[in-house]
Motif scaffolding. Structure first.
Motif, PDB file in Angstrom:
ATOM      1  N   PRO A 223     130.681  47.370 -27.911  1.00  0.00           N
ATOM      2  CA  PRO A 223     129.778  47.092 -29.194  1.00  0.00           C
ATOM      3  C   PRO A 223     129.254  45.752 -29.279  1.00  0.00           C
ATOM      4  O   PRO A 223     128.010  45.615 -29.923  1.00  0.00           O
ATOM      5  N   GLU A 224     129.842  44.866 -29.049  1.00  0.00           N
ATOM      6  CA  GLU A 224     129.328  43.374 -29.249  1.00  0.00           C
ATOM      7  C   GLU A 224     128.036  43.346 -28.341  1.00  0.00           C
ATOM      8  O   GLU A 224     127.163  42.847 -28.771  1.00  0.00           O
ATOM      9  N   ALA A 225     128.160  44.016 -27.153  1.00  0.00           N
ATOM     10  CA  ALA A 225     127.029  43.864 -26.116  1.00  0.00           C
ATOM     11  C   ALA A 225     125.812  44.599 -26.665  1.00  0.00           C
ATOM     12  O   ALA A 225     124.650  44.269 -26.586  1.00  0.00           O
ATOM     13  N   VAL A 226     126.019  45.741 -27.205  1.00  0.00           N
ATOM     14  CA  VAL A 226     125.066  46.438 -27.637  1.00  0.00           C
ATOM     15  C   VAL A 226     124.376  45.835 -28.983  1.00  0.00           C
ATOM     16  O   VAL A 226     123.091  45.867 -29.300  1.00  0.00           O
ATOM     17  N   ALA A 227     125.208  45.116 -29.768  1.00  0.00           N
ATOM     18  CA  ALA A 227     124.688  44.353 -30.982  1.00  0.00           C
ATOM     19  C   ALA A 227     123.832  43.252 -30.275  1.00  0.00           C
ATOM     20  O   ALA A 227     122.680  43.112 -31.162  1.00  0.00           O
ATOM     21  N   LEU A 228     123.978  42.664 -29.382  1.00  0.00           N
ATOM     22  CA  LEU A 228     123.302  41.590 -28.707  1.00  0.00           C
ATOM     23  C   LEU A 228     121.991  42.197 -28.370  1.00  0.00           C
ATOM     24  O   LEU A 228     120.775  41.488 -28.536  1.00  0.00           O
ATOM     25  N   MET A 229     121.896  43.309 -27.897  1.00  0.00           N
ATOM     26  CA  MET A 229     120.693  44.080 -27.409  1.00  0.00           C
ATOM     27  C   MET A 229     119.855  44.300 -28.606  1.00  0.00           C
ATOM     28  O   MET A 229     118.645  44.172 -28.478  1.00  0.00           O
ATOM     29  N   VAL A 230     120.316  44.623 -29.523  1.00  0.00           N
ATOM     30  CA  VAL A 230     119.791  45.192 -31.028  1.00  0.00           C
ATOM     31  C   VAL A 230     118.841  43.927 -31.382  1.00  0.00           C
ATOM     32  O   VAL A 230     117.782  43.900 -31.698  1.00  0.00           O
ATOM     33  N   GLN A 240     121.585  44.547 -39.505  1.00  0.00           N
ATOM     34  CA  GLN A 240     122.715  44.851 -40.221  1.00  0.00           C
ATOM     35  C   GLN A 240     123.924  45.374 -39.021  1.00  0.00           C
ATOM     36  O   GLN A 240     123.389  45.964 -38.077  1.00  0.00           O
ATOM     37  N   ASP A 241     125.359  44.967 -39.349  1.00  0.00           N
ATOM     38  CA  ASP A 241     126.144  45.542 -38.362  1.00  0.00           C
ATOM     39  C   ASP A 241     126.401  46.974 -38.085  1.00  0.00           C
ATOM     40  O   ASP A 241     126.595  47.670 -37.127  1.00  0.00           O
ATOM     41  N   ALA A 242     125.998  47.637 -39.173  1.00  0.00           N
ATOM     42  CA  ALA A 242     126.247  49.163 -39.432  1.00  0.00           C
ATOM     43  C   ALA A 242     125.298  49.733 -38.466  1.00  0.00           C
ATOM     44  O   ALA A 242     125.660  50.627 -37.865  1.00  0.00           O
ATOM     45  N   PHE A 243     123.999  49.310 -38.490  1.00  0.00           N
ATOM     46  CA  PHE A 243     123.045  49.508 -37.492  1.00  0.00           C
ATOM     47  C   PHE A 243     123.291  49.460 -36.084  1.00  0.00           C
ATOM     48  O   PHE A 243     122.936  50.427 -35.186  1.00  0.00           O
ATOM     49  N   CYS A 244     123.968  48.367 -35.554  1.00  0.00           N
ATOM     50  CA  CYS A 244     124.236  48.215 -34.262  1.00  0.00           C
ATOM     51  C   CYS A 244     125.250  48.912 -34.124  1.00  0.00           C
ATOM     52  O   CYS A 244     125.307  49.514 -32.612  1.00  0.00           O
ATOM     53  N   ARG A 245     126.376  49.293 -34.945  1.00  0.00           N
ATOM     54  CA  ARG A 245     127.556  50.101 -34.366  1.00  0.00           C
ATOM     55  C   ARG A 245     126.986  51.525 -34.280  1.00  0.00           C
ATOM     56  O   ARG A 245     127.226  52.324 -33.312  1.00  0.00           O
ATOM     57  N   GLU A 246     125.982  52.159 -34.959  1.00  0.00           N
ATOM     58  CA  GLU A 246     125.599  53.375 -34.892  1.00  0.00           C
ATOM     59  C   GLU A 246     124.748  53.527 -33.678  1.00  0.00           C
ATOM     60  O   GLU A 246     124.707  54.593 -33.106  1.00  0.00           O
ATOM     61  N   VAL A 247     124.039  52.413 -33.105  1.00  0.00           N
ATOM     62  CA  VAL A 247     123.442  52.614 -31.910  1.00  0.00           C
ATOM     63  C   VAL A 247     124.472  52.617 -30.811  1.00  0.00           C
ATOM     64  O   VAL A 247     124.109  53.370 -29.860  1.00  0.00           O
ATOM     65  N   LEU A 270     111.537  52.061 -37.974  1.00  0.00           N
ATOM     66  CA  LEU A 270     112.853  52.096 -38.518  1.00  0.00           C
ATOM     67  C   LEU A 270     113.261  50.552 -38.636  1.00  0.00           C
ATOM     68  O   LEU A 270     113.097  49.933 -37.619  1.00  0.00           O
ATOM     69  N   LEU A 271     113.761  50.156 -39.923  1.00  0.00           N
ATOM     70  CA  LEU A 271     114.687  48.884 -40.034  1.00  0.00           C
ATOM     71  C   LEU A 271     115.878  49.072 -39.526  1.00  0.00           C
ATOM     72  O   LEU A 271     116.376  49.864 -39.479  1.00  0.00           O
ATOM     73  N   PRO A 272     116.338  47.794 -38.903  1.00  0.00           N
ATOM     74  CA  PRO A 272     117.661  47.765 -38.396  1.00  0.00           C
ATOM     75  C   PRO A 272     118.691  47.520 -39.568  1.00  0.00           C
ATOM     76  O   PRO A 272     119.471  46.673 -39.493  1.00  0.00           O
ATOM     77  N   VAL A 273     118.702  48.488 -40.235  1.00  0.00           N
ATOM     78  CA  VAL A 273     119.495  48.427 -41.504  1.00  0.00           C
ATOM     79  C   VAL A 273     120.469  49.641 -41.591  1.00  0.00           C
ATOM     80  O   VAL A 273     120.239  50.819 -40.891  1.00  0.00           O
TER      81      VAL A 273
END
Length: 893
Positions: A223-230, A240-247, A270-273
């Motif tokens: 999840p941390e790596a995906v968050a970086l990509m987002v 927002q962290d919730a958007f990254c977790r859902e991705v 779409l906004l990253p929220v």
């Protein structure tokens, strides 16, 4: 955080630090020319499911290799190209070969040009070697070319992506070449999906393990790596962290799907929220499968048509070709490309590819069956119209249902001929099997069946026989075609251990032959298969028939190929029967007067080889060596580097054993066995290679290795259905003698003698079963029968008249004599063996003679003869024999 976000822009390289360390260590080692190296410094294997970043990682390999000024060759497999033989090989070498002239291409391919030209795509379909190379010959040629590039222009990094979609021929070569690279300035790098490797790719699947390398499996991103990509994709926007977790939850951490999802989310605004999270799964569905197809349709009819054409044509699709298959003008196709590029479906302008293989697969599988068939049909003809040739077009006919089209049949036959000449018989066989389903017209059918049988002859003689029997059943066959079918059918039967049936087939065909030359050609094959049948009944009658025919050919001065093959068979028959050596030489000289090619596909290589070997048995080693050197060169130049070359090296090794060059005999026998093992286990040539190597090892005193070799290859009954030399049962008896098992040795040798005598194969110079049986009986205390056997063997050897044969049997007789008689026999043995090139045999006789002289209280003379024996034993690398002679000399002094 900013540095991490910048790294994430690479998308495929997040959390790949461990893999990159392996890559950089291997590249550094290669650039520094470090030796020795660990296996993983010359072979890197990356595995994982689709979208996990193998392609990005391999792109990084290419980039870093180029930065180190290493030569990089790269290619990837394509789902639609798997049935195109050597497609990946061609793509690897294309940058070096396509952009240079003929002279430069010949420099790169060296002496392998004629063998490899079709396989690597630098010769037109009409250009081909005179005879089809075997697959091993092509692999050897590729080994040489790539090794030479690495040494002369390298170091070399060879990268293959999507290897699970590579064609079978390329995979087979890559798997074999991987075992060589640890000693070369070459790094091999592969990426593939392990669960999608095709059937028949076992050698490639086990490649890493065989070479001591552990495949590096890529895992999904955290999840941390995906968050970086987002964050990297949305830039300065607040994420927002919730958007990254859902991705991460939607994509399961798949890098490709993550990039596609975020890109499409941005396109949708779409906004990253957290509020956007419910919409992410809907967006994701549009990036793959039916959602991707629906999105493609929304891009417009022209874009969809072009995408489907590219999906059918496969990787590296030229724009003009795609336009032709899509039914578009070049301008319409160019407009469609712009649309597809903006939508991240394809990349490139003049040469088109999908952004990711997952997209290509989805598009291809979405094409309705009827439309897909039509596109493949159009693609096949478009490729031919573009001058790409039947070999390139062939794979499209596999996707077109049979429709009774004679033109398709002819194109498939042409493709099959090209693949045979390229060293890809299995792909040729697939083409012809598809042609048979078309189906061919009545006038084509027999030809297709014949070609299908010929294409499977190397690796499936049973299937070959079925195809050829069906071809013979066709009505209205031309005489030449009927004859060729019969000859190949007999070959397939013989290779299936049905030698009696092979002989019967040619005999029946000869009875109805319409011309003398057709009859004579069939006689060659009939007489040869009869002679090779270990259980032949009526050998004497067949020999008499052969002798009469040879005399007739000589009287009529028939210099045809068939006539000279008959004369060669007559020379060989005279050897095994033990006729006088002058008779043997007479017919061998006649047979070779006009030359006999070892690689004429219309004839058998066995007869030129056997004719050449007759000179060994008649004590003319220089002539034998000369002919074998020429034959081996023919095999190598034609790319016949499988079983044919194994036979040649093995039998040359046997010849060198016979005239005392034991070190080179062992080297040749080992080479013959190595080639046989590369071709496959359990082949007829293994009987020759293993038997020869056991014999040579025993002569060199390497008895434990000889016994181990016999066990490793199950060198025991049931024996080959074909005549083999050295005779396997006799060699087996010899190994039992070495182990001290006289009872079992005698049983084997009695069996060998009964079988060979029943066929009037009476030459002890050809098979030494009597000499070995006499030793076994002596060990069992049966001295008188042993003496009689040795005496009979000497009489046979004297009838043959070759000094080497007579000298061996004189020494054997001396074993059962006493006093002056023993001394006289051994002195005569030494003298006779001195008249021919047989240092090993003479050294054996000198050892026995020295011992006998010492026992007769003649130490000075014994020392003189033993010293001669020691010099000869050392000269011919008979290590154990030399040690025995030294022991005798020490005891005298």
């Amino acid at each position: 955080m900013a540095e991490q976000i910048q790294l994430a822009a690479g998308a495929g390289l997040l959390e790949r630090e461990a893999e990159l360390r392996f890559v950089r260590a291997a590249l550094d080692s290669l650039a520094a020319a470090d030796t020795p190296v660990e296996p993983h410094e010359r072979l890197l294997v990356f595995t994982g499911a689709a979208g996990l970043g193998k392609t990005s990682l391999l792109a990084q390999v290419r980039e870093e290799a180029a930065a180190r000024r290493l030569l990089v060759l790269s290619a990837r497999g394509g789902e639609q190209e798997q049935l195109s033989a050597f497609q990946v090989v061609r793509n690897l070498l294309h940058p070096l070969l396509a952009e240079v002239g003929e002279e430069a291409r010949r420099a790169i391919l060296g002496g392998w040009y004629e063998i490899l030209a079709l396989a690597v795509g630098v010769a037109g379909d009409g250009a081909a070697p005179a005879s089809a190379p075997d697959p091993q010959g092509v692999r050897d040629g590729l080994d040489w070319v790539v090794t030479n590039l690495a040494v002369s222009r390298g170091p070399l990094v060879l990268v293959v992506d999507d290897a699970h979609w590579a064609d079978a021929e390329s995979l087979a070569w890559l798997a074999s070449f991987a075992s060589r690279v640890q000693d070369l300035p070459v790094l091999l790098v592969f990426g593939y999906r392990p669960d999608e490797l095709p059937p028949g790719s076992e050698a490639f699947q086990s490649m890493a393990e065989r070479n001591g390398v552990r495949p590096l499996g890529l895992s999904a991103l955290t999840p941390e790596a995906v968050a970086l990509m987002v964050h990297s994709r949305y830039g300065a926007a607040v994420v927002q962290d919730a958007f990254c977790r859902e991705v991460w939850a939607v994509t399961a951490g798949n890098p490709f799907e993550t990039v596609e999802l975020v890109t499409k989310a941005q396109e949708r605004g779409l906004l990253p929220v957290e509020a956007s999270c419910p919409l992410l799964r809907e967006v994701a569905s549009a990036t793959k499968g039916s959602g991707l197809v629906a999105r493609l349709e929304r891009l417009g009819r022209g874009a969809a048509r072009l995408a489907r054409a590219v999906a059918v044509l496969g990787i590296h699709t030229p724009l003009d070709l795609a336009a032709s298959v899509a039914g578009q003008t070049r301008a319409e196709a160019a407009d469609a490309v712009e649309v597809l590029r903006r939508a991240r479906v394809v990349t490139g302008y003049q040469i088109l590819e999908f952004v990711h293989p997952l997209i290509a697969t989805s598009v291809y599988r979405s094409i309705p069956a009827e439309q897909r068939t039509e596109l493949h049909l159009r693609a096949g003809w478009a490729l031919l119209d573009a001058g790409r040739g039947p070999g390139v077009a062939a794979r499209h006919w596999f996707e077109v249902p049979p429709r009774d089209d004679d033109q398709v049949v002819e194109q498939l036959r042409s493709a099959a001929r090209m693949f045979m000449k390229a060293g890809a018989p299995e792909t040729a066989q697939r083409c012809l099997a598809r042609a048979l389903r078309e189906p061919p017209s009545r006038r084509q059918r027999a030809g297709v069946l014949f070609e299908l049988g010929y294409s499977t002859l190397l690796y499936d003689p049973v299937a070959t026989a079925g195809h050829l029997r069906a071809a013979l059943a066709e009505e209205g066959l031309a005489e030449e075609l009927r004859q060729s079918i019969t000859v190949r059918l007999a070959q397939s039967l013989a290779h299936s251990n049905q030698l009696l049936e092979a002989a019967r087939t040619t005999a029946e065909a000869a009875q109805v032959a319409e011309s003398h030359q057709a009859w004579l050609r069939l006689q060659v094959w009939n007489l040869m298969w009869c002679a090779f049948d270990a259980d032949e009944q009526g050998s004497a009658g067949r020999s008499a028939r052969l002798a009469a025919l040879a005399d007739r050919i000589e009287a009529e001065r028939d210099t045809s190929v068939a006539g000279r093959y008959i004369l060669g068979l007559r020379a060989w028959d005279a050897v095994v029967r033990g006729e006088h050596k002058d008779t043997v030489t007479h017919y061998a000289d006649l047979a070779l007067a006009g030359g006999l090619s070892w690689t004429d596909e219309e004839w058998a290589f066995e007869v030129p080889l056997l004719t050449s070997l007759t000179y060994m048995y008649t004590d003319q080693p220089e002539r034998c060596e000369q002919l074998f050197a020429r034959g081996i060169a023919e095999f190598e130049e034609a790319g016949w580097r499988g079983a044919h070359l194994s036979f040649a090296h093995t039998i040359l090794g046997y010849a060198r054993y016979r005239y005392g060059n034991l070190a080179e005999a062992e080297a040749r026998a080992r080479l013959g066995l190595e080639i046989a093992n590369r071709v496959g286990e359990g082949l007829p040539v293994h009987w020759y290679a293993v038997g020869t190597l056991i014999t040579v090892l025993a002569a060199r005193g390497k008895v434990p290795e000889a016994l181990g070799l016999a066990d490793r290859y199950a060198f025991h009954a049931p024996y080959s259905a074909a005549v083999v030399f050295p005779d396997p049962q006799t060699v087996r008896g010899g190994t039992l003698l070495l182990a001290g098992d006289f009872e079992q040795a005698a049983a084997e040798l009695v069996g060998a003698g009964a079988r060979l005598d029943a066929r009037e194969m009476l030459n002890p110079g050809w098979c030494s079963w009597q000499r070995r049986l006499a030793r076994a009986w002596a060990g069992l205390g049966r001295t008188e029968p042993a003496r009689e056997l040795a005496t009979d063997a000497l009489a046979r050897a004297e009838r043959f008249g070759a000094d080497s044969a007579v000298g061996m049997e004189l020494r054997s007789c001396a074993r059962f004599a006493q006093g002056e008689e023993r001394l006289a026999l051994l002195e005569r043995s030494v003298t006779v063996l001195g008249h021919c090139t047989a240092p090993y045999l003479q050294a054996l006789a000198l050892l026995d003679f020295g011992r006998a002289l010492r026992a007769d209280d003649q130490p000075a003379r014994a020392q003189r003869e033993l010293s001669r024996g020691l010099a000869l034993a050392e000269e011919c690398a008979a290590t154990a024999l030399a040690e025995q002679v030294r022991t005798e000399l020490c005891e005298i002094s």
